[in-house]
Scaffold this active site. Structure first.
Site, short mmCIF file in Angstrom:
data_model
loop_
_atom_site.label_atom_id
_atom_site.label_comp_id
_atom_site.label_asym_id
_atom_site.label_seq_id
_atom_site.Cartn_x
_atom_site.Cartn_y
_atom_site.Cartn_z
N GLU A 61 32.91 42.74 40.54
CA GLU A 61 32.48 43.73 41.53
C GLU A 61 31.37 44.63 40.98
O GLU A 61 30.53 45.14 41.72
CB GLU A 61 33.69 44.58 41.96
CG GLU A 61 33.55 45.17 43.34
CD GLU A 61 34.86 45.66 43.94
OE1 GLU A 61 35.72 44.82 44.26
OE2 GLU A 61 35.04 46.88 44.07
N HIS B 15 46.32 22.73 30.17
CA HIS B 15 46.74 21.52 30.90
C HIS B 15 46.30 21.57 32.35
O HIS B 15 46.90 20.95 33.21
CB HIS B 15 48.26 21.37 30.78
CG HIS B 15 48.69 21.22 29.35
ND1 HIS B 15 48.84 20.00 28.73
CD2 HIS B 15 48.91 22.16 28.39
CE1 HIS B 15 49.16 20.19 27.46
NE2 HIS B 15 49.21 21.49 27.23
N LYS C 57 34.27 45.70 54.72
CA LYS C 57 35.18 46.69 55.31
C LYS C 57 34.71 47.06 56.72
O LYS C 57 35.50 47.12 57.65
CB LYS C 57 35.21 47.98 54.45
CG LYS C 57 36.02 47.88 53.15
CD LYS C 57 36.07 49.24 52.44
CE LYS C 57 36.76 49.14 51.08
NZ LYS C 57 36.81 50.41 50.34
#
Ligand code: PA5
Length: 485
Positions: A312, A341, A455
């Protein structure tokens, strides 16, 4: 060695702190180890760090002017005292702590809790009269998450800490409304304010006004500290203190790292040097992905916090001059040995576009000896007398060796132990590293215009008043036809 008997005597003395100093091994990021195509020649690194020493000086000037606030938090006594007073008042009153927040208002706490109090979230069993409340962090508006928490807690014995710097974040407010009405139903309107604590910007925003109206206890977040840089403010300190994390030790670790970094020249400043290495690997060697490979399951939360901090802060379209740069290295969380793995095959043999950052812990809280088998077998003989910690360390080292021999640049942060002190060091180190990286990329690491745009779009889609224009803009961009099969 950390954990020895003499430790209790010289707690927080300079030798005690020195034994817990986080180290940084950058050998395998150098051209001498992985070749010039993928690694940085030592002389180039040294020259670059020296030529950019002015960044450190300018940064400290801006800090002194109060433009950058996070560096002041480790030594801000006022927050620690305010939080400690509340902890005394709340002691023994609550069995459950529900934290409502998202992004920078939640991830720092999760990092601390998973590393230092892994027992604090017990999904199935409620705390049986434990000293500290069980913690639930609700950072999603997923109804299944919210109802599973509501089903597990007794609201009569619950403290809700709602955290939002802006006091306006959709997810946090939506969850707050759900928990608040359930709380009022359980304890009654008259008593409900005793169960709510608000952490927000003092003097402005919806949550601040609501807290004043309803009489909720308030904690502040400084204006010059952004969410992802706010762990050492009441955002992290209050809930961390409530679940029993030693705040004094945590802040001492952060302050120790601050003093180490601030007093050293560029090649010895761990935050600056690690920022420079990532920057050069990204810009000059095409390592657009940084794998954050933590070798302890206890550090998963820290890795997720770092992922947000790096992404961010540095993922930006515009630089400080308003030019399009589209910069930022993509952080990717990996846990050793688990992801050996899963992802390691790609890291070792896939595109050579990654820089690997290991996190190694020299002494884990539990060593766990591997018992000798009643009937020895060559498949397990070599494990005899070893501890699981030794196996983990050997596996990390093996991964480092194989990646290096495949010319994959990598660096390692070495944590002497997992404790409030070393977590304080690491969190400060990475915050400062990210801030310095912002200066290297010449972008503003403290804003998040892309998130703010998201937003606004969500407000418009949900019909918030004042977002009519945005709604029209969205409608215009809708595809004439959807292709779904
Ligand atoms: O790091 C940040 O600034 C963001 O991740 C914010 O913390 C997040 O968007 C939540 O914002 P607020 O604390 O205003 O609710």
């Amino acid at each position: 060695m950390p954990g020895s008997a003499s430790d209790a005597e010289d707690f927080l003395s300079s030798s005690w702190m020195e034994r817990r100093r986080v180290g940084y091994d950058y050998t395998n990021s150098l051209a001498a180890m992985v070749g010039e195509k993928h690694g940085v020649p030592y002389e180039e690194l040294e020259r670059f760090a020296k030529d950019n020493q002015h960044i450190l000086e300018e940064f400290h000037k801006r800090e002194e002017k109060g433009e950058i606030g996070f560096t002041q938090l480790p030594s801000t006594v006022e927050y620690r005292e305010e939080v400690s007073r509340f902890l005394l008042k709340a002691k023994g009153k609550f069995d459950y702590l529900v934290v409502l927040g998202i992004g920078g208002s939640a991830l720092g706490l999760v990092a601390l809790q998973e590393a230092l109090k892994p027992e604090a979230t017990s999904p199935s069993t409620p705390p049986a009269g434990g000293v500290f409340p069980a913690l639930y962090v609700v950072d999603n508006v997923d109804p299944s998450l919210v109802s599973s928490v509501l089903n597990r807690i007794d609201l009569n014995r619950t403290l809700i800490n709602v955290i939002s710097k802006s006091g306006a974040t959709l997810e946090t407010l939506a969850n707050f409304l759900v928990f608040r009405s359930a709380l009022i139903e359980a304890v009654g309107y008259q008593k409900h304010s005793r169960h709510i604590v608000v952490t927000t910007t003092l003097g402005e925003g919806y949550l601040f006004e609501l807290a004043q109206k309803e009489g909720y206890q308030l904690f502040g977040i400084p204006l010059n500290v952004g969410g992802r840089f706010s762990v050492f403010s009441p955002v992290g300190l209050l809930p961390a203190g409530l679940i029993g994390i030693d705040l004094m030790e945590l802040l001492a670790g952060a302050q120790y790292m601050k003093e180490l970094c601030h007093s050293r020249p560029s090649m010895k400043n761990i935050s600056f040097l690690s920022a420079v290495i990532q920057y050069l690997l990204d810009i000059r060697k095409g390592k657009g992905i940084q794998v954050f490979f933590a070798y302890s399951s206890l550090l998963r939360g820290l890795a997720r916090w770092y992922q947000q901090l790096w992404a961010e802060s540095l993922g930006k379209r515009l630089n400080r001059n308003g030019e399009e740069v589209f910069c930022g290295q993509t952080p990717l969380v990996s846990i050793g040995t688990t992801d050996q793995h899963s992802l390691l095959q790609l890291f070792g043999e896939g595109p050579n576009n990654k820089s690997i950052t290991f996190l190694e812990v020299s002494h884990l809280p539990d060593q766990l000896a591997i018992e000798e088998e009643p009937s020895p077998h060559e498949m397990t003989d070599y494990l005899k007398g070893k501890s699981l910690q030794e196996v983990l360390l050997a596996e990390r080292r093996a991964t480092e060796l194989s990646l290096t021999s495949n010319a994959r640049p990598n660096t390692t942060f070495i944590l002497p132990e997992i404790s409030p002190f070393t977590l304080g060091e690491l969190i400060y180190l990475f915050e400062l590293q990210t801030a310095y990286a912002g200066e290297l990329y010449q972008i503003n690491p403290y804003d998040q215009p892309g998130v703010e745009e998201g937003k606004r779009t969500a407000y418009a889609l949900l019909g918030r008043r004042g977002y009519g224009e945005k709604q029209k803009e969205i409608e215009k961009k809708m595809p004439p036809k959807r292709h779904i099969i």
